[in-house]
Scaffold this active site. Sequence first.
Site, PDB file in Angstrom:
ATOM      1  NE  ARG B 313     125.413 -11.848  19.259  1.00  0.00           N
ATOM      2  CZ  ARG B 313     125.655 -13.065  19.733  1.00  0.00           C
ATOM      3  NH1 ARG B 313     124.995 -13.508  20.793  1.00  0.00           N
ATOM      4  NH2 ARG B 313     126.557 -13.841  19.160  1.00  0.00           N
ATOM      5  CG  HIS B 457     127.496  -7.234  10.372  1.00  0.00           C
ATOM      6  ND1 HIS B 457     126.925  -6.109   9.801  1.00  0.00           N
ATOM      7  CD2 HIS B 457     128.744  -7.296   9.883  1.00  0.00           C
ATOM      8  CE1 HIS B 457     127.788  -5.535   9.001  1.00  0.00           C
ATOM      9  NE2 HIS B 457     128.900  -6.231   9.016  1.00  0.00           N
ATOM     10  CD  GLU B 458     129.028  -7.842  16.130  1.00  0.00           C
ATOM     11  OE1 GLU B 458     129.409  -8.685  16.952  1.00  0.00           O
ATOM     12  OE2 GLU B 458     129.775  -6.995  15.628  1.00  0.00           O
ATOM     13  N   GLY B 459     127.024 -12.662  14.604  1.00  0.00           N
ATOM     14  CA  GLY B 459     126.332 -13.936  14.842  1.00  0.00           C
ATOM     15  C   GLY B 459     125.193 -14.141  13.872  1.00  0.00           C
TER      16      GLY B 459
END
Lengths: 607, 607
Positions: B313, B457-459
């Site tokens: 993140r 991306h990534e949440g």
Amino acid sequence: MSLRPTVDFLLNDWLHVESLNQRERFADHSRETFDAVLDTCERIAREKYAPFNRVVDTQEPHFDGEKVILPQATHDAQKAYAESGMLSAAQDYEVGGMQLPYTVEAAANAFFAMASVSIGSGMLTTGNANLLMAHGTDAQKRVFALNEFSGRFSGTMCLSEPQAGSSLSDVATRAVPDGPDFQSDPLGPRYRLKGNKMWISAGEHELTENIIHLVLAKIPDENGRLVPGTRGISLFIVPKKIVNPAGELTGERNDVALAGLNHKCGWRGTTNTLLNFGEGRFPVKGEAGAVGYLVGQAGKGLHCMFHMMNEARIGVGMAATMLGMAGYHASLDYAKNRPQGRPMGPAGKDPAQPPVRIIEHADVKRMLLAQKAYCEGALALELYCARLVDEQHTADATTADDARLLLEVLTPIAKSWPSEWCLEANSLAIQIHGGYGYTRDFPVEQYWRDNRLNMIHEGTHGIQAMDLLGRKVLMEGGKGLSLLAGRINDTIQRAIHIPEFAAHANALGQALAQVGAATKAAWATGEPTDALANAVPYLQAFGHTVLAWIWLDVALAAHAAAESPARAGRLAAMRFFFHYELPKIGAWLQVVSSRDQTCAALPEEAF
Amino acid sequence: MSLRPTVDFLLNDWLHVESLNQRERFADHSRETFDAVLDTCERIAREKYAPFNRVVDTQEPHFDGEKVILPQATHDAQKAYAESGMLSAAQDYEVGGMQLPYTVEAAANAFFAMASVSIGSGMLTTGNANLLMAHGTDAQKRVFALNEFSGRFSGTMCLSEPQAGSSLSDVATRAVPDGPDFQSDPLGPRYRLKGNKMWISAGEHELTENIIHLVLAKIPDENGRLVPGTRGISLFIVPKKIVNPAGELTGERNDVALAGLNHKCGWRGTTNTLLNFGEGRFPVKGEAGAVGYLVGQAGKGLHCMFHMMNEARIGVGMAATMLGMAGYHASLDYAKNRPQGRPMGPAGKDPAQPPVRIIEHADVKRMLLAQKAYCEGALALELYCARLVDEQHTADATTADDARLLLEVLTPIAKSWPSEWCLEANSLAIQIHGGYGYTRDFPVEQYWRDNRLNMIHEGTHGIQAMDLLGRKVLMEGGKGLSLLAGRINDTIQRAIHIPEFAAHANALGQALAQVGAATKAAWATGEPTDALANAVPYLQAFGHTVLAWIWLDVALAAHAAAESPARAGRLAAMRFFFHYELPKIGAWLQVVSSRDQTCAALPEEAF
């Protein structure tokens, strides 16, 4: 899901477009004839445009050395559009038009913009021909405009040059008289043009028999010098292929050559070209120089061109709106069908329960309602502006002049607001799709790419903002702004007595007062450098205030209707705008009111 | 123009990264060794990454039926990166690492992200190997992690599935023990996996000898059922090619097959794949099922994976930041060189004067300063977070625990804020370029497309917002939020006595109070459905408050430096943020504080 109920509601329940039939020009029309036009356009858009939107993105126009190749779908779509009669919808019966109100024409064209914005280049052809109907000679109308209305020819507008984008005063294309008899050509005073034009949409293709370029150029003085500034600009008709006074192609090419196709991140279905005029590649009668016919008076070219540009600005606003709408509908459909996650609270604690559809999540609803508020609000604004065009052309003198002035003030908003916020809507549509949203398997990333051009097309935010704060709110003693304030106050007065609208009416009144105060504060020193340093934040705040007004006015019409899910949705979109969006204006206006020079005063080397 | 002075200022004058050398782990390092790492990375990025950024966009990965083909430039760039030692920069000397502080590693990696974000997949390989160093067995570290650090193997993280994106509790990939001796494999308990994994970056390519997938899957109970929810998730190492305990390839493929490449609107240099595990296309020892080795305890897979996800993140936040920065530098360069238009006021009235460069226009300066404020502010935030990682790993126990908790609170901001505002920066970079900005002849439209993926991306924003308001500000009795407030108040106390900062210090204090009050108001009913209905506007306001704090703190360091254009620029960017940006939080927090249910309460049929 269909756009039609929204269009019907705005045209009939809100704008009462049917009442235009009481005017002589529209006397033959009725709700039925309007509906028939909308039906036809909806059908053609569904059959000939929507299925090919991705095709025109992936099969970008290319030049084979001789011709520009476009997908067959584009040819088919344009043919169907021309056959529908929409190119001349607003024109007089006697030239083959339908005498359709512009409001209905704009609404009907919305279906094409939503289905595939970059297939359709009807806007430029119609705008080009409309300009000639207003400023051309009878022969120019007959030979050029009528053949554009029929779809035989298409049209462009050639303003920008590689070194002159926003700054038209630097136009360097030269036009010199073509021989001693140049004044006596039946098609108008004949010149030879030399220069380069950049960003010319639909500048080269094989979709029509001929392409009619409307070109800004300067006529040199006796010493061969171009008059600096915009005063020296004249307007010329430059056909791609030479046409005789009977409107027939002579078989000769004009000296207009494609110098390059611009490869864009979006809106790829329409060619975007750099054109060389008069470089000698296609000499006419053995001589280099593109043959062009003067339109209107020499030196008054920009005035004529603005006729087309204002229409084009509303057209760009509508295009941005409908791209946003396309993303809204796509993401709404996705959200209703995609299972993912569980509800908040106790009901969601059991992972053995099946997931819910994502439309059940509050944040997805927020992203959907934001899109609805942006796009349906923008559509209402564009149709309101279109209605003003009808007022300007067919109402009594006072009403018509008010409409003209209101349009002057609203045009920068109609152009800029959807290009910013319906782009944001497209980004939210991607977000709702998650990872699928950024793949080319779903349509939303293309809408977003297509829409990014609209904040630049037909004048950037910066240009619109200078136009609004530097010119429009000041012109005619500030009368345009007063007229707008009057309309907004009318809406406030109607809303304030309805309990569920009272708080919104008050908020709108305060916003209007804030915008008024900021306008005064910006100009308090009388220095353009002070006033205009934050013209774009002013444009943004002005735009949000206008949209809040539009939504409150639309909500009044919705409120008067019978209970229905659609009514609930419109009222919620209005509330969304007042709760989530209107409060943003404070941050924008603060720098305007304080004439903040943080940016303007920073020396170049400090960046 | 170079990024280096900004990085040097933030690392040395602001974060005093050299002081880390007083800790045993970093005792061999000095300003010189740090500079040497930055020099090397800057050079490799300039030579091997930047020149090929457009190449990797246009030569999208494709599958020839057997292999995934990537441009040669990607192979060369990854080789150079591996040879630099950056893959194991933070690791111990004894495993071949440099024992470099993470702050310096993150700063050095910024150069690659700016030069070509989608060539670099080092982040995933490093993150994968770091996870194994923390949770793997000695054999797993030796065979998998060390070969990743050397660049021989690369790594992925396989979380999402086509039906389970954000909702990991719905993971359906199954892992069953591989034969009666499954517990005794030297590489860890051996399972066979079956399932599909979606959105796997760098999931298939020929850049390295092998690809090490870290895969979330569920081990069925004795009745063959998967445990619902996230409790049932375990973590497995699944190599693309079978490896023996000596780390050698056995020559056998594992049963992992590429099911498809996702075609994206940006970030095209990195393959993005759908992988089928265990479908029987590459049976191992005659049997379908991908061979995987359990990492850590069964059922604790998500805990291990979060080790990698939090790094990822911050990595995504840094990538978004540097894409923004690339656009800022490109548009600054363009603005310094493009002539267009004339100054406002009397000086601009004479059209015979040559045009000025567009950096002389106030609105262009506004768009440049906004980009600087967004991107340099975001870079400062990411490096601050990286510094917290170093504190967490090497400071005394209390400081380390504070750092851990602060990181918990700041991670959703470090991920989400740059993905939103440095994307906005990219849009401004396009805007400065005018029409050229949307053509593929200039780099800015690609930065904008590349950056759009980072908000997913990534949440997504929605996930980050729920993490922040639903978990992070509440955890450990709200201690994380208190710690952050303490840091912010420290900055306010240092700034308030400096006359030119006093107003900003007060504004920051008020913003902090507003965020605190909104946090309480959101949770006043104790109902998650009330509190979290507007979690994203809360995230946005929280982020802007954090960035205002970061800017004021950076400005204190700038203030202490000698007069220079760079100092003036930093102070102006801080002022920009306080004047133009921080006031936006009012609109966002209003709906949070009132627990506005306009969106959440709207029934589906009303959209």
